[in-house]
Design an enzyme around this catalytic site. Structure first.
Site, PDB file in Angstrom:
ATOM      1  N   ASN A   1     -15.693  -7.434 -20.617  1.00 22.78           N
ATOM      2  CA  ASN A   1     -16.303  -8.651 -20.067  1.00 22.78           C
ATOM      3  C   ASN A   1     -16.988  -9.391 -21.218  1.00 22.78           C
ATOM      4  O   ASN A   1     -18.019  -8.949 -21.710  1.00 22.78           O
ATOM      5  CB  ASN A   1     -17.314  -8.238 -18.991  1.00 22.78           C
ATOM      6  N   TRP A   2     -16.401 -10.510 -21.608  1.00 21.71           N
ATOM      7  CA  TRP A   2     -16.951 -11.254 -22.755  1.00 21.71           C
ATOM      8  C   TRP A   2     -18.181 -12.070 -22.372  1.00 21.71           C
ATOM      9  O   TRP A   2     -18.841 -12.631 -23.238  1.00 21.71           O
ATOM     10  CB  TRP A   2     -15.879 -12.187 -23.340  1.00 21.71           C
ATOM     11  N   LYS A   3     -18.469 -12.167 -21.091  1.00 24.74           N
ATOM     12  CA  LYS A   3     -19.602 -12.978 -20.603  1.00 24.74           C
ATOM     13  C   LYS A   3     -19.508 -14.391 -21.195  1.00 24.74           C
ATOM     14  O   LYS A   3     -18.420 -14.891 -21.421  1.00 24.74           O
ATOM     15  CB  LYS A   3     -20.936 -12.301 -20.937  1.00 24.74           C
TER      16      LYS A   3
ATOM     17  N   SER B   1     -23.771  -0.566 -21.359  1.00 27.39           N
ATOM     18  CA  SER B   1     -23.911  -0.156 -22.761  1.00 27.39           C
ATOM     19  C   SER B   1     -22.891   0.912 -23.170  1.00 27.39           C
ATOM     20  O   SER B   1     -23.209   1.827 -23.941  1.00 27.39           O
ATOM     21  CB  SER B   1     -25.342   0.297 -23.063  1.00 27.39           C
TER      22      SER B   1
ATOM     23  N   GLY C   1     -19.273  -4.636 -21.889  1.00 30.94           N
ATOM     24  CA  GLY C   1     -19.752  -5.965 -22.247  1.00 30.94           C
ATOM     25  C   GLY C   1     -19.797  -6.126 -23.749  1.00 30.94           C
ATOM     26  O   GLY C   1     -18.777  -6.387 -24.404  1.00 30.94           O
ATOM     27  N   GLY C   2     -20.981  -5.915 -24.327  1.00 30.85           N
ATOM     28  CA  GLY C   2     -21.202  -6.166 -25.755  1.00 30.85           C
ATOM     29  C   GLY C   2     -20.144  -5.579 -26.678  1.00 30.85           C
ATOM     30  O   GLY C   2     -19.637  -6.263 -27.586  1.00 30.85           O
TER      31      GLY C   2
ATOM     32  N   GLU D   1     -25.172  -9.891 -13.308  1.00 27.59           N
ATOM     33  CA  GLU D   1     -25.756 -11.166 -13.755  1.00 27.59           C
ATOM     34  C   GLU D   1     -25.558 -12.245 -12.695  1.00 27.59           C
ATOM     35  O   GLU D   1     -26.378 -13.148 -12.561  1.00 27.59           O
ATOM     36  CB  GLU D   1     -25.169 -11.558 -15.117  1.00 27.59           C
TER      37      GLU D   1
ATOM     38  N   GLY E   1     -26.432  -4.227 -21.158  1.00 30.49           N
ATOM     39  CA  GLY E   1     -26.916  -5.025 -22.283  1.00 30.49           C
ATOM     40  C   GLY E   1     -28.243  -4.542 -22.843  1.00 30.49           C
ATOM     41  O   GLY E   1     -28.871  -5.238 -23.643  1.00 30.49           O
TER      42      GLY E   1
ATOM     43  N   GLU F   1     -22.279  -0.228 -12.233  1.00 27.23           N
ATOM     44  CA  GLU F   1     -23.023  -0.696 -13.401  1.00 27.23           C
ATOM     45  C   GLU F   1     -24.521  -0.700 -13.092  1.00 27.23           C
ATOM     46  O   GLU F   1     -25.038  -1.668 -12.517  1.00 27.23           O
ATOM     47  CB  GLU F   1     -22.589  -2.113 -13.766  1.00 27.23           C
TER      48      GLU F   1
ATOM     49  N   HIS G   1     -20.786  -9.218 -10.317  1.00 28.17           N
ATOM     50  CA  HIS G   1     -21.405  -8.700 -11.550  1.00 28.17           C
ATOM     51  C   HIS G   1     -22.931  -8.850 -11.432  1.00 28.17           C
ATOM     52  O   HIS G   1     -23.421  -9.802 -10.841  1.00 28.17           O
ATOM     53  CB  HIS G   1     -20.883  -9.470 -12.769  1.00 28.17           C
TER      54      HIS G   1
HETATM   55  C1  PEP Z   1     -21.204  -5.750 -18.423  1.00 32.19           C
HETATM   56  O1  PEP Z   1     -21.491  -6.894 -18.681  1.00 32.19           O
HETATM   57  O2  PEP Z   1     -20.497  -5.514 -17.433  1.00 32.19           O
HETATM   58  C2  PEP Z   1     -21.708  -4.665 -19.275  1.00 32.19           C
HETATM   59  C3  PEP Z   1     -21.516  -3.436 -18.913  1.00 32.19           C
HETATM   60  O3  PEP Z   1     -22.374  -5.045 -20.429  1.00 32.19           O
HETATM   61  P1  PEP Z   1     -22.816  -4.070 -21.639  1.00 32.19           P
HETATM   62  O4  PEP Z   1     -21.648  -3.170 -21.959  1.00 32.19           O
HETATM   63  O5  PEP Z   1     -23.145  -5.000 -22.778  1.00 32.19           O
HETATM   64  O6  PEP Z   1     -23.983  -3.281 -21.170  1.00 32.19           O
END
Ligand code: PEP
Length: 253
Positions: free
Chosen positions: A9-11, A215, A236-237, A99, A175, A169, A97
């Site tokens: 997920n590039w957000k 993460s 994500g990141g 967010e 994040g 999640e 998600h």
């Molecule tokens: C996400 O945005 O779904 C996520 C898991 O982010 P991160 O890996 O950065 O925690």
């Protein structure tokens, strides 16, 4: 056997240049054999989807959308339908998600309508669920996740639900650099599978893939995915660095 599924997920990151470069380096770095044994998806911002679809077209990498609207078409200024996403080459769409739940304020009911619209539009939903830190501290994780699963899938037939991937999640791990321990992840994944079994049947519950997200990185990917009910990762990141994302995919083999 559930095939592992790793999605990035590039957000709201990358621009047209860096997004396409990332997609191209993933496409060239993913071996044919790894691509056969792991389902891989990238989930860029809406505006870069067509360019990313083109950039990954040589590899076994699917493309997803980070959001979707509940209606097919019409006077919904600023919204994007599942049919439009399919039209430009998407396979998946994230629904719920954290967010979107906690920053944008999406309700369980809206998320349920999104899951339904995604399936009706011919895409595969990834339904995200997970508790806040205060909910975990108050020992409400099971209650919150159970409510989100039941509400998110409300009214959907077993046939429709077989198109769904669940992503657990924990919000406190997204994040933040904090990751659920493999045991914490497994405990909630097993609970989700139990709920699916109660809502539908044991066979369906065994077939549905449940990703962990929060993460995830090359250093923890293997131990998370070694858990019996962890079928892949939503990243994500670490999905913004091709070497890291490829290493995470490799850990799923
Ligand atoms: C996400 O945005 O779904 C996520 C898991 O982010 P991160 O890996 O950065 O925690």
């Amino acid at each position: 056997m559930r095939k592992p599924f790793v999605a990035g997920n590039w957000k709201m990151n990358t621009d047209s240049h860096t997004g396409v470069n990332l997609a191209k380096s993933l496409a060239s770095g993913l071996s044919e054999s790894t691509g056969k044994s792991v389902d891989v998806a990238v989930i860029p911002p809406f505006v870069y989807i067509p360019a990313v679809v083109e950039a990954v077209s040589t590899a076994r990498i699917a493309v997803g959308a980070q959001n979707v609207y509940i209606e097919e078409k019409g006077a919904f200024t600023g919204e994007i339908s599942a049919a439009m996403l399919k039209d430009v080459g998407c396979t998946y769409a994230l629904c719920g998600h954290s967010e979107r739940r906690h920053v944008i304020g999406e309700s369980d009911d809206l998320i349920n309508k999104k899951v339904s619209a995604v399936i009706s539009g011919g895409l595969l939903p990834i339904l995200c669920v997970g508790e806040l830190l205060e909910e975990r501290k108050a020992e409400q994780t099971s209650e919150v996740v159970s409510r989100q699963i039941k509400a998110g899938l409300a009214g959907l037939s077993a046939e429709k639900v077989s198109a769904v991937t669940i992503a657990y999640e924990p919000v406190w791990a997204i994040g933040t650099g904090l990751t659920a321990t493999p045991e914490q992840a497994q405990e909630v994944h097993a609970l989700i599978r139990k709920i699916l079994g109660e809502m539908y049947d044991g066979k369906l519950a065994e077939e549905i893939r449940i990703q962990y997200g929060g993460s995830a990185k090359p250093e923890n990917a293997s131990e998370l995915m070694a858990q019996q009910d962890v079928d892949g990762l939503l990243v994500g990141g670490a999905s913004l660095k091709s070497d890291d994302f490829l290493a995470i995919i490799q850990a799923a083999v």
